[in-house]
Scaffold this motif. Structure first.
Motif, PDB file in Angstrom:
ATOM      1  N   ALA A  51       0.849  -1.209   0.000  1.00 35.79           N
ATOM      2  CA  ALA A  51       0.000   0.000   0.000  1.00 35.79           C
ATOM      3  C   ALA A  51       0.877   1.250   0.000  1.00 35.79           C
ATOM      4  O   ALA A  51       0.717   2.167   0.808  1.00 35.79           O
ATOM      5  CB  ALA A  51      -0.952  -0.012   1.193  1.00 35.79           C
TER       6      ALA A  51
ATOM      7  N   TRP B  34      -4.864   0.841   6.303  1.00 31.64           N
ATOM      8  CA  TRP B  34      -5.950   0.713   5.323  1.00 31.64           C
ATOM      9  C   TRP B  34      -5.709   1.695   4.180  1.00 31.64           C
ATOM     10  O   TRP B  34      -5.721   2.903   4.368  1.00 31.64           O
ATOM     11  CB  TRP B  34      -7.294   0.979   5.992  1.00 31.64           C
TER      12      TRP B  34
ATOM     13  N   ASP C  64      -6.439   4.055   1.183  1.00 24.86           N
ATOM     14  CA  ASP C  64      -7.550   4.801   0.591  1.00 24.86           C
ATOM     15  C   ASP C  64      -7.166   5.102  -0.853  1.00 24.86           C
ATOM     16  O   ASP C  64      -6.324   5.962  -1.117  1.00 24.86           O
ATOM     17  CB  ASP C  64      -7.778   6.096   1.384  1.00 24.86           C
TER      18      ASP C  64
ATOM     19  N   THR D 294      -2.285   5.750   2.720  1.00 24.82           N
ATOM     20  CA  THR D 294      -2.573   4.612   3.581  1.00 24.82           C
ATOM     21  C   THR D 294      -2.623   5.093   5.017  1.00 24.82           C
ATOM     22  O   THR D 294      -1.675   5.702   5.510  1.00 24.82           O
ATOM     23  CB  THR D 294      -1.495   3.535   3.412  1.00 24.82           C
TER      24      THR D 294
ATOM     25  N   ALA E 169      -6.378  -2.327  -1.842  1.00 23.80           N
ATOM     26  CA  ALA E 169      -6.775  -2.806  -0.511  1.00 23.80           C
ATOM     27  C   ALA E 169      -6.741  -4.338  -0.441  1.00 23.80           C
ATOM     28  O   ALA E 169      -6.229  -4.910   0.523  1.00 23.80           O
ATOM     29  CB  ALA E 169      -8.169  -2.290  -0.166  1.00 23.80           C
TER      30      ALA E 169
END
Lengths: 331, 448
Positions: free
Chosen positions: B255, B270, B272, B278, B315
């Motif tokens: 990521a 996570w 985006d 991230t 993701a």
């Protein structure tokens, strides 16, 4: 002989061997479904024992066939898989159910009680796969035009296979597999009564083979009927096939079981060869020929070498397998 | 659901299902052969029983693996005819060799399973060795074919876009082959070793026969631990390879949106994809640069270097990668503990057995997650940089129907296999002594 033709020859051999071995395993499923009379359980047990050690290996001929098709004749593979998606998918469902159901019912210590009532599934799946395989083989005889705009097969995904002739070939294939299995089982059985059971079944299915062959011929489109007799090889092949069939029936009738088995194997081999001769030079008629869809020679030549070397390992191993498990009865 | 999505879903589902059975069919023969060898050398009947029990489970799994593998070889054409029309000849060599290897595996498995009383002991053992060798070989060939999709080589394109001058062996031994083969084959042995160890640990905790389950656990855990401890090395090789040949995939795994020197390794987080950043990640500085290029100050390319339409779903890839690495690290810890017990010749305490039970599915989860990383990470391409997945799909409409049908079929099969394996495992417990008050409904039924 060109490399593409040699590969096509190897594929024909694989198809013949699949029919003679894997086909008979499917036929065994038919007799499992139709087991009856006082020796119902003994019949099922014999089928189980006969198939068990070899059916995984028998099944690989089909995989080899499909791999050779997509490696060596990729355009034909793509066209066939697209136009015949539906019968091929159904055939796969049959293969999956049959393979798993067989092993499930065999290994279940409770013998299919409770959640695992799979024996019936094995038998039913044994009907689906031969019929759909026959449909696919029958469908290859006509209707595969190349769409000039896309260069891809012109298809509505239905019309190539949803016709009387492919279904008649499907029925014929089922009858043929059942016949072959019954003849093998006659030779596998030790109990004379069990032999008689399967001899009767072999004779009955021989009649169905003949009837469904006639049906297929009657509903065949004119182009296919023409192809079936066009080659100069056609007449001698048909004659030889007929002779083998009659000889198999006579041998069964006179209880020469080994001879009957040899004749039945010859008959089935000749039928597959006859189909291939009628099909030649097309893989899928009329848009896809062997030469026209062949992969470059740089692919085919090394592959032929690999096939030859692979065969050197494969055939002795296969012979060993059959000697280990079929020797006692064949001796 | 679009037809393309349905085709991808069906392919993903079929692969995810098949891989479970394929790894068992490949790795179990190692355990069987070890047990068989110990039986023949020591004449101990326990090892023979072990070899037979493991064979039974393997036969069930192999059968389902064989049919689900057949489905896959057809699905290549049923779902991706344009991919196969292009790639079929180029990757034909590994597929054809795989056909032979699989053939040999089926032949010798038949002899190993049903031939114990029909062939001499040495031939029986050698049949097992052949199953192991050919099973591993067929995995190697399939992995080479998959590796080619990541680093396509061994052909040139003619004027009309047609494939000419194929070098089948260059295609087979493409740049990604070595790292994929090493990482996945050792993953299979590690996963199966852990799964089997977990089952026998559970049997021991339930009061099963110690003289059977302890040697079983020892063999399975040894195999699982050795290969789990190898995984960081093969994984490092794979990561460095991906960094070099598929920088987008590496960036998605991590990521990693902005190119930077001294790039950090992200734990959790996570991504985006809209905002191209991230969040919530624990960043360990310099580690990604070091892992990817062997130099803590090396530059790692970020996703922003590539146009959006060339990026995979970040993701999915990132989370799957985290799962794979996480499972792998836990397995290494469990393996090291086991090695420590073995080095001190101490019996395994109950808490460690419980740990083994919990760890049983980790290897399998890691394999599924790892395949998600390599397959989803290659998107939107089916052949990296050559053919897009969207251009490979069949024109066939209503693909949701076969997707639903095969999913239903596989769910039923999966449940059946679980029920059946449970029955087989319990049924085999009965002949010795049914522990009073512990016999399940199943074993009571069998005992009757």
């Amino acid at each position: 002989m060109t490399p593409d033709l040699m590969i096509a020859g190897v594929m024909l051999v694989a198809l013949i061997l699949y029919t003679l071995t894997g086909g008979a395993d499917f036929g065994g499923g038919v007799w499992e479904l139709l087991a009856g009379g006082p020796r119902k359980d003994a019949q099922r047990r014999l089928i189980d024992v006969s198939i068990q050690p070899i059916w995984e290996a028998n099944h690989v001929w089909l995989i080899l066939l499909i791999v050779l098709l997509f490696v060596c004749f990729p355009a034909a593979f793509a066209a066939v898989c697209t136009a015949l998606h539906v019968p091929l998918a159904l055939m796969l469902v049959g293969i999956v159910l049959r393979g798993s159901a067989f092993v499930f019912s065999h290994y279940d210590p409770l013998h299919g009680r409770g959640a695992l009532r799979w024996g019936g599934v094995f038998a039913l799946a044994s009907l689906v796969t031969p019929v759909t395989l026959g449909i696919v083989l029958g469908a290859l005889g006509s209707g595969f035009e190349v769409d000039p705009r896309t260069g891809f097969v012109a298809t509505d995904f239905v019309s190539q296979w949803l016709a009387p002739y492919p279904f008649a070939v499907g029925l014929f294939t089922l009858a043929l597999f059942a016949f072959l299995a019954a003849v093998y089982l006659v030779c596998e059985a030790d109990d004379p009564l069990l032999r008689a059971d399967f001899r009767a079944r072999a004779l009955a299915s021989a009649a169905v083979v003949g009837a469904s062959a006639l049906l297929a011929f009657l509903v065949a489109p004119p182009a296919i009927r023409h192809d079936l007799s066009a080659s100069s090889w056609a007449t001698p092949l048909h004659l030889a096939t007929g002779l083998a069939a009659v000889a198999a029936i006579v041998a069964l009738w006179t209880r020469r079981d080994r001879l009957a088995r040899a004749c039945a194997m010859a008959q089935v081999t000749l039928i597959v060869v006859g189909w291939a001769v009628a099909q030649y030079p097309y893989l899928a008629h009329p848009g896809y020929t062997i030469a026209g869809t062949a992969a470059p020679v740089s692919v085919l030549t090394p592959l032929l070498v690999a096939l030859a070397l692979g065969g050197l390992v494969l055939f002795p191993s296969l012979a060993y397998l059959f000697v280990v498990f079929k020797r006692r009865r064949a001796a | 659901m679009t037809d393309l999505f349905a085709a991808r879903a069906q392919m993903a589902m079929s692969l995810a299902f098949h891989i479970l059975f394929a790894v068992v069919g490949m790795a179990m023969p190692l355990l069987m052969v070890i047990a068989e060898r110990l039986h023949q050398r020591r004449g101990d009947a326990v090892y023979r029983e072990l070899a037979e029990r493991w064979s039974k489970g393997t036969a069930i799994m192999f059968a389902v693996g064989a049919v689900s593998g057949t489905v896959l070889s057809f699905e290549l054409g049923l779902l991706w005819p344009h991919f196969m029309a292009f790639a079929g000849p180029i990757i034909g060599m590994p597929f054809s060799l795989e056909g032979f290897a699989f053939f040999l595996e089926a032949i010798f498995l038949g002899i190993f399973l049903y031939g114990r009383d029909r062939v001499p002991p040495l031939a029986h053992l050698l049949a097992g060795v052949m199953v192991l060798a050919s099973g591993t070989a067929s995995a190697v060939f399939v992995l080479c074919a998959n590796a080619w999709m990541n680093t396509p080589t061994g052909y040139t394109l003619g004027a009309g876009g047609e494939v000419v001058d194929v070098d089948p062996f260059a295609a087979m031994w493409n740049p990604a082959s070595l790292s994929e083969v090493l990482h996945m084959t050792s993953a299979a042995f590690a996963a199966v070793g852990f799964a089997v160890a977990g089952i026998h640990a559970a049997m021991l905790l339930r009061g099963g026969r110690r003289e059977l389950h302890r040697p079983a656990l020892r063999i399975a855990l040894t195999v699982g631990a050795v290969f789990a401890l190898l995984q960081p090395i093969t994984g490092d090789l794979a990561a460095k390879h991906v960094a070099e040949h598929q920088p987008i995939k590496l960036a998605a795994m991590e990521a990693h949106f902005d190119s930077e020197r001294g790039a950090p390794f992200r734990i959790f987080g996570w991504p985006d994809e809209q905002a191209e950043e991230t969040r919530y990640a624990i960043e360990v500085p310099y580690v990604l640069s070091f892992l990817a290029h062997g130099d803590p100050h090396a530059e790692v390319k970020g996703l922003k270097e590539f146009p959006r339409e060339q990026r995979p779903p970040v993701a999915v890839v990132h989370v799957a990668f985290q799962i794979m690495v996480g499972c792998g690290l836990v397995m290494i810890a469990v393996a090291s503990l086991g090695a420590a017990f073995a080095a001190r010749r101490r019996a395994l305490p109950d808490w460690y057995l419980r740990l083994l039970v919990v760890s049983a599915p980790l290897g399998v989860i890691a394999i599924e997650a790892g395949w998600t990383v390599t397959e989803v990470g290659r998107q939107p391409w089916v052949i990296q940089g050559v053919l897009r997945t969207a251009d490979a799909v069949t024109p066939m409409p209503h693909l949701v129907v076969p997707f639903a049908a095969f999913t239903a079929l596989y769910v039923v099969l999966g449940v059946t296999v679980l029920v059946l394996l449970r029955r087989v495992v319990f049924a085999a417990e009965v002949p010795a002594h049914v522990p009073v008050g512990m016999s399940s409904e199943t074993s009571r039924e069998v005992a009757r």
